[in-house]
Design an enzyme around this catalytic site. Sequence first.
Site, PDB file in Angstrom:
ATOM      1  N   ASP A  31      -8.245   6.369  20.884  1.00 24.75           N
ATOM      2  CA  ASP A  31      -8.492   7.599  20.150  1.00 24.75           C
ATOM      3  C   ASP A  31      -7.181   8.407  20.110  1.00 24.75           C
ATOM      4  OD1 ASP A  31     -10.579   9.427  19.025  1.00 24.75           O
ATOM      5  OD2 ASP A  31      -9.842  10.733  20.634  1.00 24.75           O
ATOM      6  N   GLU A  85      -5.921   5.112  16.461  1.00 23.33           N
ATOM      7  CA  GLU A  85      -5.703   6.086  15.385  1.00 23.33           C
ATOM      8  C   GLU A  85      -4.246   6.533  15.434  1.00 23.33           C
ATOM      9  OE1 GLU A  85      -9.706   8.689  14.828  1.00 23.33           O
ATOM     10  OE2 GLU A  85      -8.636   9.065  16.684  1.00 23.33           O
TER      11      GLU A  85
END
Length: 666
Positions: A344, A375
Amino acid sequence: MTGLDYKKIYDSEDFKETYLHEREDFGAMYSKEETVFRVWAPFAEQVEICLYHTGTEEEEGAGFIEKRFMIQIEKGLWQCTVPGDWDGTYYTYRVEKEGRVTECIDPYAKACGANGQRGMVVNLKTTNPSGWDKDANWRQMCPDTVIYELHVKDFSYHKDSGVKPEYRGKYLAFTQKGTKGAKKQKRIGRGSTGLDYLKSLGITHVHLLPAFDYASVDEIGLEEQFNWGYDPMNYNIPEGSYATDARRGEVRIREFKQMVQALHSAGIGVVMDVVYNHTWSAEKSSFQTLAPYYYYRQREDGELSNGSACGNETASERKMFRQYMVQSVLYWAREYHIDGFRFDLMGLHDTQTMNEIRRELDKAFPNKKILVYGEPWIADQSPMEEGFYPAVKKNVEKLDEQIGIFCDDTRDAIKGSVFLEEEPGFVNGKTGMEKAIASSVGAWCDGSEGWKPVAPSQLITYVSAHDNFTLWDKLVLTSDKKAEFREKREDILAMNRMCAGIVFTCMGTPFFQAGEEFARTKNGDENSYQSSPEINCLDWARKEEYEELVDYYRGLIGLRSQIAFYKDKSIQAVKRLHFIKMEKQVVEFTIDNGYGNGELWDMLYIVYNANGENYLTELPEGQWQTLADGEGADKWKRGFFKKAEPSVSGKVTITPKSIAVFGKKV
Ligand code: CA
């Protein structure tokens, strides 16, 4: 001492030389004879270990057992050996500093009580389900990965999931075989739910939204609670609300392993969504108690920065936290047999840390390619230390070839921006997108947007994930303002099929949100992180209503798995793509699929027609087989099994809003 005082110390060479320890043995090291507790607390004046009967004070049998002083064995390193068998005993650290005493959980704890307040000493061997040794040999052999993003509770919460009530929303839901939906199905293969359904779909990996211990759900509260779980509490412990008993520390561990084992038995790998970039709270975190400000990135003035937009961000460039991340990932891979990690806000980590994680995983598992992707962005300003590079998109070249990034350019090119609700993309009507779509197919290795992957292996291709609108909702919102989210519309179905058709014919690794394949809707809820489980859960009745769309996805996944080109994610493979046309809402290209290994088709011809009308094109010379088109994505199977598929040649019509894939032998 202030944040700035700490920053000066942490930045000093003296601190780096004397206080940082490279070792793997932190936490509670259990044996039948004794447990050794070891923790890093560089400025503590005294640390004590406290032992308890239970994980909280509010449960039956609660009570304090004893406390012992820990000894500083090296600078900042505290240790205590407690003789005896302490399996199942809960513990905390009491840290004394500047006249204040604070009690906290061990950040290295491998087990804990309800709501993660106290760690638990655990004999991990006793948490292994039967057959777990054999599971260790499980290897994901499929080189063409297809990732399915799923939330543990979403999977089985719905009443029509076919999962028994006591397993619904739990890890154990994945262990139930033979589940069926409410409707009677005539066609073979239809009607399945749960694990059987996942298996039938052909996906290679399930990517679980945070399943480590997070803070926002009361683990002994009501079942109606819901959260995605991006608020990390204990990184090395499974979340308790998905276990059948959150109070007993060993239960969540065993049940998590049972889930992994069941998925592996179905031929599906397990990816964990890991959120090392921030903690649910800095103030209340054990990191902050044990080593104030060390684990968190600091601004110039010494205060905590907030690049996660969740209140704080961690500092991967600081050695002890980098080591923490590396060891945590290795621990999940070894103890829980995890097959991949999704980071993340990976942009908050530095490229050196990410590459080290890749290297260490490969070293520990030389025969198993564990997935690493994340990400490549951040949520707010982040003051990473000089000399380090954030793992954001523009630095993708600094990342290992086997570290993937979510490709927002592809996502937005296909169906429109995630930030502008009504803005469409190529499929739903935006013009001038042909070049961006072609770049998407070639995994942006053309560098056309000012960033350039090392190879297609670095790209994750997707049009939906837990964040933002579901694909269906986005298509509804961009097609007709008055559309109902729950209305079954042929035009939107065609666009949905087309989006999937593009994703599965791009070079990057396909990824999709669970339920995209049956028109998942959240009724337009754009950010459902704490919405009700009813809004979030997979609607298994809808799956039955949209079985034809499911078949389409299944066909695409199956077709892709038959094409050698999509298994080749090297930079050289990009040369096998040849674009014929990129204009008037049409993209046409060929793929040289001849690898000399008896491929079913040596050449592929692919057409995307985003127009609202038929598009007439002419196939290159020769006899072609229709493998997929707007109507069906399993046409390739006919020829595959009967070898009598009628061939096409010359002019062919591509229906509105559709893709077509043709293949031929040379
Ligand atoms: Ca929790």
